[in-house]
Design a protein around this motif. Structure first.
Motif, PDB file in Angstrom:
ATOM      1  N   THR A 205       0.832  -1.200   0.000  1.00 24.88           N
ATOM      2  CA  THR A 205       0.000   0.000   0.000  1.00 24.88           C
ATOM      3  C   THR A 205       0.869   1.254   0.000  1.00 24.88           C
ATOM      4  O   THR A 205       0.572   2.234  -0.691  1.00 24.88           O
ATOM      5  CB  THR A 205      -0.930   0.002   1.222  1.00 24.88           C
ATOM      6  N   ILE A 206       1.934   1.226   0.754  1.00 29.38           N
ATOM      7  CA  ILE A 206       2.868   2.359   0.765  1.00 29.38           C
ATOM      8  C   ILE A 206       3.496   2.533  -0.612  1.00 29.38           C
ATOM      9  O   ILE A 206       3.626   3.653  -1.119  1.00 29.38           O
ATOM     10  CB  ILE A 206       3.947   2.128   1.838  1.00 29.38           C
ATOM     11  N   GLU A 207       3.846   1.425  -1.238  1.00 31.01           N
ATOM     12  CA  GLU A 207       4.429   1.503  -2.578  1.00 31.01           C
ATOM     13  C   GLU A 207       3.398   2.009  -3.579  1.00 31.01           C
ATOM     14  O   GLU A 207       3.734   2.756  -4.508  1.00 31.01           O
ATOM     15  CB  GLU A 207       4.964   0.135  -2.996  1.00 31.01           C
ATOM     16  N   SER A 208       2.132   1.648  -3.404  1.00 28.51           N
ATOM     17  CA  SER A 208       1.076   2.152  -4.276  1.00 28.51           C
ATOM     18  C   SER A 208       0.963   3.669  -4.166  1.00 28.51           C
ATOM     19  O   SER A 208       0.809   4.371  -5.167  1.00 28.51           O
ATOM     20  CB  SER A 208      -0.257   1.509  -3.915  1.00 28.51           C
ATOM     21  N   LEU A 209       1.057   4.198  -2.936  1.00 26.41           N
ATOM     22  CA  LEU A 209       1.017   5.647  -2.742  1.00 26.41           C
ATOM     23  C   LEU A 209       2.168   6.324  -3.478  1.00 26.41           C
ATOM     24  O   LEU A 209       1.969   7.309  -4.204  1.00 26.41           O
ATOM     25  CB  LEU A 209       1.077   5.964  -1.245  1.00 26.41           C
ATOM     26  N   LEU A 251      12.426   3.168  -1.084  1.00 26.08           N
ATOM     27  CA  LEU A 251      11.230   3.297  -1.925  1.00 26.08           C
ATOM     28  C   LEU A 251      10.990   4.757  -2.339  1.00 26.08           C
ATOM     29  O   LEU A 251      10.598   5.025  -3.481  1.00 26.08           O
ATOM     30  CB  LEU A 251      10.006   2.772  -1.179  1.00 26.08           C
ATOM     31  N   ILE A 252      11.213   5.682  -1.422  1.00 29.60           N
ATOM     32  CA  ILE A 252      11.043   7.097  -1.770  1.00 29.60           C
ATOM     33  C   ILE A 252      12.036   7.488  -2.855  1.00 29.60           C
ATOM     34  O   ILE A 252      11.689   8.185  -3.818  1.00 29.60           O
ATOM     35  CB  ILE A 252      11.193   7.972  -0.511  1.00 29.60           C
ATOM     36  N   GLU A 464      -4.022  20.404  -0.325  1.00 30.04           N
ATOM     37  CA  GLU A 464      -4.926  19.350  -0.767  1.00 30.04           C
ATOM     38  C   GLU A 464      -4.598  18.063  -0.020  1.00 30.04           C
ATOM     39  O   GLU A 464      -3.426  17.744   0.203  1.00 30.04           O
ATOM     40  CB  GLU A 464      -4.785  19.110  -2.270  1.00 30.04           C
ATOM     41  N   THR A 465      -5.634  17.326   0.335  1.00 27.22           N
ATOM     42  CA  THR A 465      -5.455  16.045   1.011  1.00 27.22           C
ATOM     43  C   THR A 465      -6.018  14.934   0.138  1.00 27.22           C
ATOM     44  O   THR A 465      -7.135  15.040  -0.372  1.00 27.22           O
ATOM     45  CB  THR A 465      -6.145  16.047   2.381  1.00 27.22           C
ATOM     46  N   TYR A 466      -5.224  13.877  -0.019  1.00 27.15           N
ATOM     47  CA  TYR A 466      -5.588  12.735  -0.846  1.00 27.15           C
ATOM     48  C   TYR A 466      -5.687  11.484   0.026  1.00 27.15           C
ATOM     49  O   TYR A 466      -4.937  11.321   0.994  1.00 27.15           O
ATOM     50  CB  TYR A 466      -4.547  12.515  -1.941  1.00 27.15           C
ATOM     51  N   ILE A 467      -6.607  10.597  -0.337  1.00 28.39           N
ATOM     52  CA  ILE A 467      -6.787   9.369   0.434  1.00 28.39           C
ATOM     53  C   ILE A 467      -6.957   8.173  -0.499  1.00 28.39           C
ATOM     54  O   ILE A 467      -7.244   8.318  -1.688  1.00 28.39           O
ATOM     55  CB  ILE A 467      -8.007   9.442   1.372  1.00 28.39           C
ATOM     56  N   LEU A 468      -6.801   7.008   0.085  1.00 26.39           N
ATOM     57  CA  LEU A 468      -7.214   5.755  -0.536  1.00 26.39           C
ATOM     58  C   LEU A 468      -8.430   5.272   0.233  1.00 26.39           C
ATOM     59  O   LEU A 468      -8.330   4.931   1.420  1.00 26.39           O
ATOM     60  CB  LEU A 468      -6.097   4.719  -0.462  1.00 26.39           C
ATOM     61  N   THR A 480      -5.713  -1.559  -9.916  1.00 26.33           N
ATOM     62  CA  THR A 480      -4.837  -0.614  -9.232  1.00 26.33           C
ATOM     63  C   THR A 480      -5.694   0.293  -8.359  1.00 26.33           C
ATOM     64  O   THR A 480      -6.659   0.885  -8.837  1.00 26.33           O
ATOM     65  CB  THR A 480      -4.060   0.240 -10.242  1.00 26.33           C
ATOM     66  N   PRO A 481      -5.382   0.417  -7.074  1.00 26.62           N
ATOM     67  CA  PRO A 481      -6.228   1.245  -6.197  1.00 26.62           C
ATOM     68  C   PRO A 481      -6.160   2.713  -6.595  1.00 26.62           C
ATOM     69  O   PRO A 481      -5.152   3.191  -7.118  1.00 26.62           O
ATOM     70  CB  PRO A 481      -5.626   1.015  -4.817  1.00 26.62           C
ATOM     71  N   THR A 482      -7.240   3.421  -6.350  1.00 24.69           N
ATOM     72  CA  THR A 482      -7.361   4.812  -6.756  1.00 24.69           C
ATOM     73  C   THR A 482      -7.136   5.736  -5.566  1.00 24.69           C
ATOM     74  O   THR A 482      -7.923   5.753  -4.615  1.00 24.69           O
ATOM     75  CB  THR A 482      -8.747   5.092  -7.352  1.00 24.69           C
ATOM     76  N   TRP A 483      -6.059   6.501  -5.626  1.00 28.74           N
ATOM     77  CA  TRP A 483      -5.818   7.555  -4.655  1.00 28.74           C
ATOM     78  C   TRP A 483      -6.497   8.812  -5.181  1.00 28.74           C
ATOM     79  O   TRP A 483      -6.191   9.285  -6.269  1.00 28.74           O
ATOM     80  CB  TRP A 483      -4.324   7.789  -4.469  1.00 28.74           C
ATOM     81  N   SER A 484      -7.433   9.361  -4.410  1.00 29.25           N
ATOM     82  CA  SER A 484      -8.256  10.453  -4.920  1.00 29.25           C
ATOM     83  C   SER A 484      -8.209  11.658  -3.987  1.00 29.25           C
ATOM     84  O   SER A 484      -7.925  11.539  -2.789  1.00 29.25           O
ATOM     85  CB  SER A 484      -9.708   9.985  -5.099  1.00 29.25           C
TER      86      SER A 484
END
Length: 573
Positions: A205-209, A251-252, A464-468, A480-484
């Motif tokens: 999940t961290i890698e997806s972000l 990863l960063i 701006e704040t983004y979430i999964l 692929t999960p959507t971070w919106s």
């Protein structure tokens, strides 16, 4: 006091050290263990009895054996965790206790609240400000249309759980769930991408972000304010903490490549957690193992002078753009949970006095300054917090912005002029966590900052704040999960700008418009909250938003707090 008292202090503060709230705040907080089982009288009697009975005993193993028995008898944690946490903490806590002087009433006041005893490590103290007059203060001037804007990615409280196992219980008997060996208390399997239970995040999940932000637009820099490992503090070792540091740093670098990154030290990086001795503590008990590893991992991001102070005490400063300087503070030297401050609570490591020097040099050189750190100043020890407030007042024309994390929630703290407490002059932005712990969506923040050009203010213009959304993401495992985008501050709250006066006005609007406040409450929890915040909950939270210094009710006189201090949420990180 004997070393036994020091170990017993560990057991008292351990629920705080794990990051678990002491009092129940809903079904997820019903953890069945903790010092809610202990009365004030019992607490003081136990501490006193242990000190008297073993005041000549210096053997750490015997002391630890007694502490484990106490932990198990009072059901402070499960039996195995009692054993592990005592063994992990015993050396550091006993040593810090031996070098300090604390009374049972102070210890029990820390654990059970001020009704049981007074807890404030030491008396008031003051840093020294230079005898240089404060320059005139001018109202902020908005940038001209079309002026450059910098985009700053802000990451905090990642809390990678190496043991996260999809399908494992999300609510369990242990202090951290969704893990390989979690003991189930019902049918509540954890999701693939994360869970609203008592859980941290899997690496994928961290890698997806990071994969998402790498492809979602340009970032001028990254501010990263710590807390890398998970909340399984009873299992952690130095080797495991360093593995987490290297893994997430790697990863960063992998996904953000040449984008400059400016980190700050969180309270979970050490082993044991919250263990941050002042630099006067040498040898194997010091945190040089951690600071040197950080300097090695972050060498490509920071110049040599910054790495030098990082190796010494975990803080640094560096010039990051023309006319803009960054200060990264080690906020563990202000943390209530840092038991090493029993040795020296008066500006440990000389960090605040160093900060004054940095800000004075910046003022002399007409530089603006961004301050980053992990723990927000309003959550710090009282004297430290009030001194920091004083510094922000003196250098309000130099400090362009402040950025913190630690609470896992989306909030802010307003600073006012000390003379009248009526003119807002600065804001400490507190960004929500990457982790879900507890009951949250994963998230991150992007700040729009006045950009790089001659005369730039370098202030925050919007964020701006983004979430999964975990509810949706865990339904579609093959996608692929959507971070919106969850929200942007100016448009959601109808703000003209993001200056301190605008945030002060927003709090006033929260008082008058409950629908707007409930919107804030929803966003405060990254879009996932069940209960409604009303009455004392609301007034206490509004008071906390106004209060950039701890244990201060002066700015909340118009709020009915029933004589209670503003309820800063207990550390969740």
């Amino acid at each position: 006091m004997s070393p036994t008292g020091g170990l017993f202090l560990l057991l008292l503060v351990w629920p705080y050290s794990t990051g678990l709230p002491v009092s129940s705040q809903g079904p997820l907080m019903d953890l069945r263990y903790g010092w809610s089982n202990v009365t004030c009288t019992t607490c003081k009697a136990l501490v006193t009895a242990l000190d008297i009975s073993l005041q000549v005993e210096s053997n750490m193993d015997l002391v630890a054996e007694v502490a484990v028995k106490v932990c198990r008898t009072l059901h402070l944690a499960e039996s195995g965790i009692c054993q592990q946490v005592v063994q992990l903490f015993k050396r550091d806590v006993i040593t810090s206790w031996v070098l300090s002087v604390l009374r049972p009433s102070e210890i029990c006041g820390l654990l059970l609240g001020t009704d049981c005893g007074h807890w404030d490590i030491g008396s008031d103290w003051n840093i020294t400000l230079p005898p240089v007059p404060k320059p005139p203060v001018y109202p902020p001037v908005p940038p001209q249309p079309g002026a450059p804007v910098s985009r700053v990615l802000f990451l905090t409280d990642i809390h990678w759980d190496h043991g996260y196992s999809p399908g494992a219980p999300a609510i369990c008997k242990e202090p951290l769930c969704c893990r390989n060996h979690s003991t189930s208390t019902g049918q509540n399997p954890s999701g693939y991408w994360g869970d609203y239970g008592i859980c941290d995040l899997p690496l994928h999940t961290i890698e997806s972000l990071l994969r998402h932000v790498a492809t979602s637009g340009r970032f001028d820099r990254v501010y990263w304010t710590g807390d890398i490992p998970a909340h399984n503090v009873w299992e952690q070792t130095r080797a495991r903490q360093l593995d987490a540091l290297r893994t997430i740093t790697g990863l960063i670098r992998k996904y953000l490549g040449p984008v400059p990154v400016y980190p700050a030290v969180g309270n979970h990086e050490s082993a044991p957690v919250n263990s941050f001795p002042p630099p006067s503590v040498f040898g194997n008990l010091s945190n040089s193992w951690l600071y040197h590893a950080m300097a090695q991992e972050w060498e490509g991001w920071l110049p040599a002078p910054a790495l030098q102070t990082l190796r010494t005490a975990g803080f640094y400063t560096t010039r990051i753009a023309p006319g803009l300087r960054l200060v990264s503070l080690n906020m563990n030297f202000c943390a209530v949970e840092n038991f090493w401050l029993m040795i020296n609570y008066t500006d440990p490591a000389g960090q605040l006095q160093w900060l004054v020097g940095v800000l004075q040099d910046a003022e002399n050189n007409h530089e603006k300054v961004h301050i980053i750190g992990h723990i927000p100043p309003g959550h710090c020890l009282r004297s430290w917090s009030w001194n920091y407030y004083r510094i922000v007042n003196r250098y309000e024309g130099t400090i362009a912005a402040q950025f913190f994390g630690h609470t896992h929630l989306d909030e802010f703290e307003i600073f006012y002029d000390e003379e009248t407490l009526s003119r807002p002059l600065s804001v400490a932005f507190i960004a929500p966590s990457v982790t879900t712990f507890i009951g949250l969506n994963p998230g991150f923040r992007v700040y729009q900052v006045d950009g790089e050009y001659p005369g730039s203010s370098h202030v925050v213009l919007d964020h701006e704040t983004y979430i999964l959304n975990l509810t949706e993401a865990n339904k579609e495992l093959n996608k692929t999960p959507t971070w919106s985008l969850l929200y942007s501050a100016l448009s959601t709250y109808g703000m003209k700008s993001a200056y301190p006066s605008d945030w002060d006005e927003l709090v006033q609007r929260f008082l008058q418009d409950d629908r707007l406040f409930q919107t804030f409450w929803f966003l405060h929890h990254k879009g996932h909250v069940d209960e409604v915040c009303q009455d004392l909950c609301k007034t206490s939270l509004l008071c906390a938003l106004r209060t950039g210094r701890s244990y201060d009710l002066q700015l909340c006189k118009d709020l009915d707090l029933h004589g209670k201090p503003p309820q800063k949420r207990k550390s969740l990180c």
